[in-house]
Design an enzyme around this catalytic site. Structure first.
Site, mmCIF file in Angstrom:
data_model
loop_
_atom_site.group_PDB
_atom_site.id
_atom_site.type_symbol
_atom_site.label_atom_id
_atom_site.label_comp_id
_atom_site.label_asym_id
_atom_site.label_seq_id
_atom_site.Cartn_x
_atom_site.Cartn_y
_atom_site.Cartn_z
ATOM 1 N N HIS A 112 64.789 -1.905 36.090
ATOM 2 C CA HIS A 112 64.705 -2.331 34.439
ATOM 3 C C HIS A 112 63.494 -3.112 34.191
ATOM 4 O O HIS A 112 63.570 -4.240 34.300
ATOM 5 C CB HIS A 112 65.834 -3.194 34.165
ATOM 6 C CG HIS A 112 67.131 -2.252 34.372
ATOM 7 N ND1 HIS A 112 67.878 -1.771 33.046
ATOM 8 C CD2 HIS A 112 67.964 -1.956 35.270
ATOM 9 C CE1 HIS A 112 68.942 -1.173 33.489
ATOM 10 N NE2 HIS A 112 69.299 -1.214 34.912
ATOM 11 N N CYS B 282 66.250 3.654 34.452
ATOM 12 C CA CYS B 282 67.751 3.522 35.201
ATOM 13 C C CYS B 282 68.593 4.778 35.128
ATOM 14 O O CYS B 282 68.152 5.921 35.520
ATOM 15 C CB CYS B 282 68.523 2.167 35.037
ATOM 16 S SG CYS B 282 69.780 1.843 36.199
ATOM 17 N N GLU C 82 62.513 -3.986 31.217
ATOM 18 C CA GLU C 82 62.861 -4.761 29.984
ATOM 19 C C GLU C 82 63.380 -6.333 30.313
ATOM 20 O O GLU C 82 63.457 -7.011 29.498
ATOM 21 C CB GLU C 82 64.025 -4.003 28.955
ATOM 22 C CG GLU C 82 65.482 -4.051 29.493
ATOM 23 C CD GLU C 82 65.688 -2.944 30.584
ATOM 24 O OE1 GLU C 82 66.741 -2.640 30.495
ATOM 25 O OE2 GLU C 82 64.679 -2.099 30.968
#
Length: 366
Positions: free
Chosen positions: A167, A79, A169
């Site tokens: 993202h 990001c 994660e």
């Protein structure tokens, strides 16, 4: 030598989550402020740049000297990290027409690129950004796009650098863990030899070497962290450990008594102190949560210190400090997320060295 991934924190709310995902890959990682990259550390095998609440164009934006690691070890920007890599190398980052937040799908991706090994068509990812990358630097190529984001991912053609606008994660990026594994294991070369299980054996050995025959005092809260720290220390130094359990009056009904019995069953040497009246008096009328935490921390130190002075010959103070405690107590923006009474050093008058067996573990790892 233990390998590790460095995660440079630019202030993202999900930085700790990146760390957890890396740990789930049996790889040790350390979260560090964006401007504290550990130079000349041969154990670092890769770097991940986190997201950020800022735009790269903001005066307050956190900026890092990429030459410290780019070209030396693999780098993954996430990001803001992806935007900053582009911005710092001559690409363009501009405000999007509207903030893109939510699910998206990779309509195109380079299946030959090692970052996307094992990905399926239209893999779902999670976007959360106000700016967007409108041009990437020379010597970089686009390796993934969504319907609305042309440069959803890009990579250097000359150096081991990758960047993703989404993202990986978060749970909603369905193959996010696969992407992180591709980076950490396949690209960075992690041996995947670190785990919370192996932590017990290595930590007990390290504690034996660190403490020798010294006496240690540990403050117990009745919770998981300090209790696990006590058990590890007990395995390492046995009777040289003295624990002090302070009852501040805010435990559940009969919890002080029950926990004292549990500690006895664990073979721990514990001194129990009922200081509930002092805590109640000092907290009377206080409503602000942060002020309450500071009062509780101060009172705990005072009560604990008074009892610790009765123990002769102690050279160490042990605490159940865990990794998030340290991260939250001094966010990289300079703002405290919340204070922790066990972070920030010891009162000088205690004249003790600090021992924190759990300082690198996340809560679930403890």
């Amino acid at each position: 030598m233990q390998q590790k991934i460095i995660i440079l924190d630019f202030g993202s709310q999900t930085t700790q989550l990146i760390g957890r995902r890396v740990r789930e890959l049996d790889t040790f990682c350390e979260i560090m402020p964006y401007n504290k990259f550990p130079k000349d550390d041969p154990s670092v095998i890769g770097v991940i740049l986190s997201g950020s609440p800022y735009s790269v164009h903001d005066k307050e934006a956190f900026k890092v000297d990429l030459s410290q690691f780019v070209g030396r070890i693999p780098v993954l920007g996430i990001c803001y990290g992806a935007q900053f890599i582009s911005y710092a190398n001559g690409g363009k980052v501009e405000a999007a027409d509207s903030r893109e937040y939510g699910r998206a799908n990779l309509e195109h991706f380079d299946a030959e690129n090692p970052l996307f090994h094992g990905f399926v068509e239209n893999s779902q990812v999670w976007m959360s950004h106000g700016d967007t990358i409108t041009a990437i630097p020379e010597d970089y190529k686009c390796i993934a796009s969504t319907a609305n984001v042309k440069f959803a991912a890009y990579a250097s053609t000359k150096q081991p650098v990758w960047a993703v606008q989404f993202h990986p994660e978060v749970f909603h990026s369905l193959q996010g863990t696969q992407l992180l594994k591709n980076f950490v294991v396949d690209i960075c070369g992690s041996r995947q030899d670190w785990s919370a299980d192996s932590f017990v054996e290595t930590t007990v050995a390290e504690l034996k070497a660190q403490l020798g025959d010294d006496k240690v005092i540990l403050g117990l809260s009745g919770g998981v962290d300090s209790s696990v720290a006590a058990v590890l220390l007990n395995k390492a130094i046995g009777s040289n450990l003295t624990c002090i359990f302070v009852d501040h009056g805010m435990l559940r009904k009969n919890e002080f008594r029950d926990v004292m019995e549990d500690y006895k069953c664990l073979g721990l040497n514990v001194i129990g102190v009922d200081a509930s009246e002092k805590f109640f008096n000092d907290l009377a009328g206080v409503t602000d949560p942060e002020e309450k935490r500071k009062i509780i921390g101060r009172d705990f130190v005072e009560v604990f210190n008074a009892e610790a002075k009765k123990q002769t010959g102690a050279k160490w103070l042990a605490q159940g400090t865990i990794y998030p405690d340290r991260i939250e107590s001094l966010n990289i923006t300079g703002k405290v997320i919340k204070s922790h009474h066990n972070v920030g050093g010891l009162p000088k008058e205690m004249n003790l060295q600090l021992c924190e067996p759990l300082k690198w573990l996340f809560k679930d790892e403890v």
